[in-house]
Design a protein around this motif. Structure first.
Motif, PDB file in Angstrom:
ATOM      1  N   LEU A 137       0.820  -1.198  -0.092  1.00  0.00           N
ATOM      2  CA  LEU A 137       0.066  -0.205  -0.076  1.00  0.00           C
ATOM      3  C   LEU A 137       0.890   1.262   0.106  1.00  0.00           C
ATOM      4  N   TYR A 138       0.344   2.266  -0.603  1.00  0.00           N
ATOM      5  CA  TYR A 138       0.956   3.579  -0.547  1.00  0.00           C
ATOM      6  C   TYR A 138       1.173   4.041   0.751  1.00  0.00           C
ATOM      7  N   ASP A 139       2.498   4.644   1.022  1.00  0.00           N
ATOM      8  CA  ASP A 139       2.698   5.227   2.421  1.00  0.00           C
ATOM      9  C   ASP A 139       3.833   6.225   2.083  1.00  0.00           C
ATOM     10  N   PRO A 140       3.560   7.488   2.413  1.00  0.00           N
ATOM     11  CA  PRO A 140       4.224   8.472   2.191  1.00  0.00           C
ATOM     12  C   PRO A 140       5.596   8.560   3.095  1.00  0.00           C
ATOM     13  N   ASN A 141       5.610   7.623   4.160  1.00  0.00           N
ATOM     14  CA  ASN A 141       6.785   7.644   4.988  1.00  0.00           C
ATOM     15  C   ASN A 141       7.731   6.350   4.384  1.00  0.00           C
ATOM     16  N   GLN A 142       7.365   5.736   3.546  1.00  0.00           N
ATOM     17  CA  GLN A 142       8.163   4.549   3.060  1.00  0.00           C
ATOM     18  C   GLN A 142       8.932   4.684   1.813  1.00  0.00           C
ATOM     19  N   THR A 143      10.052   5.512   1.925  1.00  0.00           N
ATOM     20  CA  THR A 143      10.801   5.997   0.466  1.00  0.00           C
ATOM     21  C   THR A 143      11.506   4.915   0.300  1.00  0.00           C
ATOM     22  N   ALA A 144      12.164   4.083   1.164  1.00  0.00           N
ATOM     23  CA  ALA A 144      13.165   3.138   0.589  1.00  0.00           C
ATOM     24  C   ALA A 144      12.459   2.156  -0.481  1.00  0.00           C
ATOM     25  N   SER A 145      11.241   1.500  -0.154  1.00  0.00           N
ATOM     26  CA  SER A 145      10.534   0.840  -1.062  1.00  0.00           C
ATOM     27  C   SER A 145       9.759   1.326  -2.077  1.00  0.00           C
ATOM     28  N   ALA A 146       9.919   2.805  -2.315  1.00  0.00           N
ATOM     29  CA  ALA A 146       9.181   3.469  -3.348  1.00  0.00           C
ATOM     30  C   ALA A 146       7.493   3.473  -3.251  1.00  0.00           C
ATOM     31  N   GLN A 147       7.357   3.175  -1.954  1.00  0.00           N
ATOM     32  CA  GLN A 147       5.721   3.001  -1.587  1.00  0.00           C
ATOM     33  C   GLN A 147       5.244   4.587  -1.432  1.00  0.00           C
ATOM     34  N   ASP A 148       6.200   5.406  -1.530  1.00  0.00           N
ATOM     35  CA  ASP A 148       5.770   6.876  -1.396  1.00  0.00           C
ATOM     36  C   ASP A 148       5.444   7.532  -2.621  1.00  0.00           C
ATOM     37  N   THR A 149       5.685   6.790  -3.905  1.00  0.00           N
ATOM     38  CA  THR A 149       5.473   7.289  -5.110  1.00  0.00           C
ATOM     39  C   THR A 149       4.760   6.261  -5.874  1.00  0.00           C
ATOM     40  N   THR A 150       4.229   5.189  -5.337  1.00  0.00           N
ATOM     41  CA  THR A 150       3.665   4.027  -6.266  1.00  0.00           C
ATOM     42  C   THR A 150       2.511   3.752  -5.616  1.00  0.00           C
ATOM     43  N   PHE A 151       1.474   3.621  -6.278  1.00  0.00           N
ATOM     44  CA  PHE A 151       0.038   3.086  -6.166  1.00  0.00           C
ATOM     45  C   PHE A 151      -0.086   1.645  -6.752  1.00  0.00           C
ATOM     46  N   MET A 152      -0.044   0.699  -6.044  1.00  0.00           N
ATOM     47  CA  MET A 152      -0.622  -0.637  -6.557  1.00  0.00           C
ATOM     48  C   MET A 152      -2.008  -0.823  -6.602  1.00  0.00           C
ATOM     49  N   VAL A 153      -2.393  -0.840  -7.706  1.00  0.00           N
ATOM     50  CA  VAL A 153      -3.896  -1.112  -7.949  1.00  0.00           C
ATOM     51  C   VAL A 153      -4.288  -2.472  -8.479  1.00  0.00           C
ATOM     52  N   LYS A 154      -5.707  -2.826  -8.330  1.00  0.00           N
ATOM     53  CA  LYS A 154      -6.244  -3.833  -8.707  1.00  0.00           C
ATOM     54  C   LYS A 154      -6.301  -3.922 -10.594  1.00  0.00           C
ATOM     55  N   SER A 155      -6.527  -2.681 -10.826  1.00  0.00           N
ATOM     56  CA  SER A 155      -6.498  -2.378 -12.430  1.00  0.00           C
ATOM     57  C   SER A 155      -6.383  -0.915 -12.669  1.00  0.00           C
ATOM     58  N   ALA A 156      -5.458  -0.456 -13.540  1.00  0.00           N
ATOM     59  CA  ALA A 156      -5.368   1.041 -13.760  1.00  0.00           C
ATOM     60  C   ALA A 156      -6.061   1.209 -14.855  1.00  0.00           C
ATOM     61  N   LEU A 157      -7.325   0.582 -15.310  1.00  0.00           N
ATOM     62  CA  LEU A 157      -7.777   0.715 -16.463  1.00  0.00           C
ATOM     63  C   LEU A 157      -8.530   2.128 -16.546  1.00  0.00           C
ATOM     64  N   GLY A 158      -8.539   2.863 -17.806  1.00  0.00           N
ATOM     65  CA  GLY A 158      -9.104   4.117 -17.692  1.00  0.00           C
ATOM     66  C   GLY A 158      -7.964   5.311 -17.081  1.00  0.00           C
ATOM     67  N   VAL A 159      -6.903   4.960 -16.505  1.00  0.00           N
ATOM     68  CA  VAL A 159      -6.095   5.950 -15.681  1.00  0.00           C
ATOM     69  C   VAL A 159      -5.153   6.256 -16.815  1.00  0.00           C
ATOM     70  N   ALA A 160      -4.828   7.569 -17.060  1.00  0.00           N
ATOM     71  CA  ALA A 160      -3.782   7.967 -18.139  1.00  0.00           C
ATOM     72  C   ALA A 160      -2.808   9.114 -17.473  1.00  0.00           C
ATOM     73  N   ALA A 161      -1.499   8.903 -17.846  1.00  0.00           N
ATOM     74  CA  ALA A 161      -0.483  10.045 -17.293  1.00  0.00           C
ATOM     75  C   ALA A 161      -0.856  11.288 -17.549  1.00  0.00           C
ATOM     76  N   GLY A 162      -0.925  12.084 -16.468  1.00  0.00           N
ATOM     77  CA  GLY A 162      -1.761  13.514 -16.262  1.00  0.00           C
ATOM     78  C   GLY A 162      -3.124  13.519 -15.852  1.00  0.00           C
ATOM     79  N   ASP A 163      -3.641  12.472 -15.610  1.00  0.00           N
ATOM     80  CA  ASP A 163      -5.038  12.655 -14.988  1.00  0.00           C
ATOM     81  C   ASP A 163      -4.652  12.880 -13.493  1.00  0.00           C
ATOM     82  N   LEU A 164      -5.570  13.918 -12.951  1.00  0.00           N
ATOM     83  CA  LEU A 164      -5.693  14.114 -11.447  1.00  0.00           C
ATOM     84  C   LEU A 164      -6.472  13.081 -10.745  1.00  0.00           C
ATOM     85  N   LEU A 165      -5.994  12.536  -9.574  1.00  0.00           N
ATOM     86  CA  LEU A 165      -6.701  11.343  -8.847  1.00  0.00           C
ATOM     87  C   LEU A 165      -6.942  11.955  -7.496  1.00  0.00           C
TER      88      LEU A 165
END
Length: 367
Positions: A137-165
């Motif tokens: 899961l995303y965690d702003p304090n977990q910088t070592a594992s890149a969890q602060d910049t990565t969202f693991m999702v069940k499916s990114a269908l419909g999401v495109a670069a530049g979208d506001l989430l």
């Protein structure tokens, strides 16, 4: 034999005959002028009444068209509606951003003044559904594992670069925080790399197993109001530029009032109309429709008083309509007077009332 001398005869009009002719001509001219003036006044009255019909009809159609899309892509889950929304640009919260994610926000004016109606929806045209997250899961304090910049999702269908989430933390946390998707490296991954939208450690809290993402696209944020010079105004707020672009749509629109239609008993039937904006997700789930009235006025000033009583909005009988909205009894029904008497000449104009009731279909579908 006597020679006869012919008598001299008078030739032409006498002064009296000339004056009588001129008087008759002036009377005929006056009669023709009176007929023409009355005809012109009648034409202007008819035309101005037609203008009021057109202006009011177009105004109510414009609002109706946007209300039908209210909440699209935003209220895809019951817990999203009404979450307190925060989004940053350059590390600072964006002033003017919507305070909550909800389909419609009504700001009630004082009795006799216009309300404002703010409509929110996602700008995504192809696919706008909630995106559940998964471990890690995303965690702003977990910088070592890149969890602060990565969202693991069940499916990114419909999401495109530049979208506001928006990251919705889910109950009991009623907040949601916005960021920008910078890339989609895999079907189950959304990256949130540093840029003006993505300050360090924002979103500020770790996601949980029930959290999800809402795809705003660029967010459609429209506000409708009535100006002091009686024009229906549309204001479009841009998160990217942090400015609002205004456009006056229709003239001679005097008043706009709006009410939430709520099912407070859970019966599936609207039983209450009011302008009280819900404060919790549970209260937002009661909102099923929005009711709007627009009062249009003719542009022609009539010499005589053609309107003797204030126009009224008949909201119907058998419904709960709080007195705070200005409701009064009108026969067996309930009416809200549309006060136009702030103008001392209000009786010299003609008025037309336009009303609509729009079910919030995106709000209904998510429940």
């Amino acid at each position: 034999m006597k020679t006869s001398t012919p008598r001299c005869r008078s030739i032409g009009f006498t002064l009296i005959e000339l004056m009588v002719g001129m008087a008759i001509g002036l009377l005929i001219t006056l009669a023709i002028a009176t007929v023409l003036i009355n005809a012109e006044n009648q034409r202007r009255t008819t035309t101005s009444g037609s203008d009021a019909q057109i202006n009011g009809g177009l105004a109510i159609y414009t609002i109706e068209r946007q209300l039908k899309m209210a909440g699209y892509g935003i209220v895809t889950d019951v817990t999203t509606t009404g979450c307190t929304f925060t989004i940053q640009s350059g590390g600072s919260a964006i002033a003017g951003a919507p305070p909550v994610l909800a389909p419609v926000l009504i700001t009630a004016g004082a009795v006799g003044t216009s309300d404002t109606v703010r409509i929110l929806s996602s700008s995504k045209r192809n696919f706008a559904m909630s995106v559940p997250v998964k471990a890690p899961l995303y965690d702003p304090n977990q910088t070592a594992s890149a969890q602060d910049t990565t969202f693991m999702v069940k499916s990114a269908l419909g999401v495109a670069a530049g979208d506001l989430l928006a990251l919705v933390y889910n109950a009991p946390d009623t907040t949601c925080e916005g960021f920008q998707a910078t890339s989609i490296p895999a079907v189950d991954t959304v990256k949130r790399d540093a840029n003006s939208w993505n300050a360090s450690k924002f979103p500020t809290k770790a996601a949980n197993a029930t959290s999800y993402l809402v795809n705003l696209g660029t967010l459609v944020d429209l506000t409708y109001s009535v100006t002091a010079d009686q024009r229906l105004r549309q204001s479009s707020f841009s998160l990217a530029t942090q400015t609002a672009t205004t456009q006056d749509l229709q003239s001679n629109v005097v008043i706009m009032k709006a009410l939430y239609g709520k099912d407070t008993t859970g019966s599936g039937v609207i039983d209450t109309y009011d302008a009280v904006t819900p404060t919790t997700s549970a209260l937002w789930r009661q909102v099923r429709a929005v009711r709007v009235v627009v009062l249009a006025r003719s542009s022609q000033y009539e010499k005589d008083e053609v309107t003797t009583t204030l126009p009224q909005w008949d909201v119907g009988s058998g419904l709960t309509v709080p007195a705070a909205t200005g409701v009064t009894a009108c026969g067996t029904s309930q009416c809200i007077p549309l006060k136009v008497d702030s103008d001392s000449n209000w009786k010299h104009y003609r008025y037309k009332v336009f009303e609509l009731l729009v079910p919030l279909r995106n709000q209904i579908w998510n429940s």
